[in-house]
Design a protein around this motif. Sequence first.
Motif, PDB file in Angstrom:
ATOM      1  N   GLY A   9     -23.508 -68.605   3.064  1.00 39.98           N
ATOM      2  CA  GLY A   9     -23.298 -69.626   3.814  1.00 39.98           C
ATOM      3  C   GLY A   9     -22.162 -70.502   3.894  1.00 39.98           C
ATOM      4  N   SER A  12     -23.635 -73.088   0.377  1.00 40.42           N
ATOM      5  CA  SER A  12     -23.750 -72.208  -0.301  1.00 40.42           C
ATOM      6  C   SER A  12     -22.434 -72.014  -1.051  1.00 40.42           C
ATOM      7  N   SER A  41     -18.166 -67.329   3.682  1.00 42.76           N
ATOM      8  CA  SER A  41     -18.613 -67.973   4.449  1.00 42.76           C
ATOM      9  C   SER A  41     -17.576 -68.803   4.451  1.00 42.76           C
ATOM     10  N   SER A  44     -18.258 -75.035   3.468  1.00 46.26           N
ATOM     11  CA  SER A  44     -18.140 -76.264   4.213  1.00 46.26           C
ATOM     12  C   SER A  44     -17.760 -76.951   5.079  1.00 46.26           C
ATOM     13  N   ASP A 155     -22.583 -64.693   9.965  1.00 47.62           N
ATOM     14  CA  ASP A 155     -23.842 -63.826   9.791  1.00 47.62           C
ATOM     15  C   ASP A 155     -23.837 -62.520  10.528  1.00 47.62           C
ATOM     16  N   TYR A 173     -28.146 -66.168   2.844  1.00 45.37           N
ATOM     17  CA  TYR A 173     -28.422 -67.432   1.845  1.00 45.37           C
ATOM     18  C   TYR A 173     -27.847 -68.582   2.091  1.00 45.37           C
ATOM     19  N   THR A 174     -28.622 -69.806   2.327  1.00 40.15           N
ATOM     20  CA  THR A 174     -28.472 -70.638   3.178  1.00 40.15           C
ATOM     21  C   THR A 174     -28.775 -72.077   2.221  1.00 40.15           C
ATOM     22  N   ASP A 175     -28.878 -73.217   3.272  1.00 39.32           N
ATOM     23  CA  ASP A 175     -29.577 -74.497   2.629  1.00 39.32           C
ATOM     24  C   ASP A 175     -30.926 -74.813   3.340  1.00 39.32           C
ATOM     25  N   VAL A 211     -29.850 -71.111  12.227  1.00 40.66           N
ATOM     26  CA  VAL A 211     -30.151 -70.770  11.180  1.00 40.66           C
ATOM     27  C   VAL A 211     -29.726 -69.182  11.288  1.00 40.66           C
ATOM     28  N   VAL A 229     -33.734 -64.867   5.248  1.00 40.87           N
ATOM     29  CA  VAL A 229     -33.043 -66.009   4.901  1.00 40.87           C
ATOM     30  C   VAL A 229     -33.469 -66.553   3.636  1.00 40.87           C
ATOM     31  N   SER A 231     -33.621 -69.222   0.285  1.00 42.91           N
ATOM     32  CA  SER A 231     -32.237 -70.058  -0.304  1.00 42.91           C
ATOM     33  C   SER A 231     -30.903 -70.360  -1.788  1.00 42.91           C
TER      34      SER A 231
END
Length: 419
Positions: A9, A12, A41, A44, A155, A173-175, A211, A229, A231
């Motif tokens: 995302g 990331s 993605s 950010s 996603d 993978y996300t925050d 999310v 999901v 980190s």
Amino acid sequence: MPLLVMKFGGTSVADLARIKNAAQKVKREVERGYDVIVIVSAMSGKTNELVGWVEQTSPLFDAREYDAVVSSGENVTAGLMALTLQEMDVPARSWQGWQVPINTTSAHSAARFVSIPRDNIDAKFAEGMKVAVIAGFQGVSPEGRITTLGRGGSDTTAVAFAAAFGAERCDIYTDVDGVYTTDPRISSKARKLDKIAYEEMLELASLGAKVLQTRSVELAMRFNVRLRVLSSFEETDETSGTLVCGEEEIMESKVVSGVAYSRDEAKITLVTVEDRPGIAAAIFGPLSEAGVNVDMIVQNISEKDYENHPGAVTDMTFSCPINQVARAKKAMEDARTAGLINYDDLAVDTEVAKVSVVGIGMRSHAGVAATMFKALSAENVNIKVISTSEIKISVLIDRKYMELAVQALHDAFELEKSA
Ligand code: ADP
Ligand code: ASP
Ligand code: MG
């Protein structure tokens, strides 16, 4: 070769260092023997900036050009990710949506997948490429124009590729390091779930937990994709994160599994509409034609019944996304001018939020609504609209109480404790 889909995302891939960090995670999976499809993605903040530029240039923009602009953030990160992998001696190349091609409908800014032919990517894997990097969030319409899938759409790109290529798993993978009982940014008591059922995740996502994009969960459920999901900022292994899976795999069973919220709600009341057969159709037909996504609806019972009192009146209240209020108002005013409906006043409340509790356990347990309402009343939070389904209860409340309500409900259902 076993195949994995790994999606990164916006946070990331926010800068070159983070792209490198993500690429290292990809390299590790290649070293374990996987072919990998990476979905990225935009960095950010990039998509928001692009949307802003479109709106400043043309308030009533052409949706095809909106998509041409806002899809571009992903092109940058896809190329950079492929370059970063190449620098690490991992054979990789990037694809934009049209190159795959990711065929979608022509519903610009909310397009849906039609097909993802595998030939081009399979041919490269056969030649020794180890990683295909795909720009998320975008596709191409039957008319040959660039499309996008709606905010958070990468996603869904990831899950669609996992389904099309029969991936062993789709890792998002996300925050945050998984799916929590509520947004960890709102409640420090939020607890990470090891597993969550597709149906619960679907409700949480559609009720505001961003999310995962709702459509990605729908697709995962339909094609039985193992969706995880986790980190991108921590060391992770096979057991990390939260697995979104079938109900039968879940041992923990609490009545309520999570609390979701949505800030971007508005409530509209048509004051004194006629209470007659066909009135709901006359109101919600034009709203639907205007593209307003009506969510909750309440029709107050009028004091006099229609049969004996043809002149009886009532109020009709509904909620919709806050950015659709102008469209909803215009649709109602036009319907009144056309003589389809009549009302004394149209009252808009843009200071509301929706808070929902979700859980498959609700199917077999009574009393969830009572517990919810009691918890809100103990905090003096007034409920404006209620709606329920088999596995969720939502309330519309004043936005200023949103965080308080989320925390009160998290406490009331003891979500900080595991079952
Ligand atoms: P990405 O840019 O990686 O796609 P998003 O911002 O779209 O990430 O989604 C991750 C965010 O979702 C988290 O930072 C968190 O604030 C929010 N979130 C909302 N509800 C939840 C939940 N129940 N569990 C985990 N995260 C949640
Ligand atoms: N970049 C797009 C967005 O911000 C898509 C995504 O990140 O999933 O909505
Ligand atoms: Mg997202």
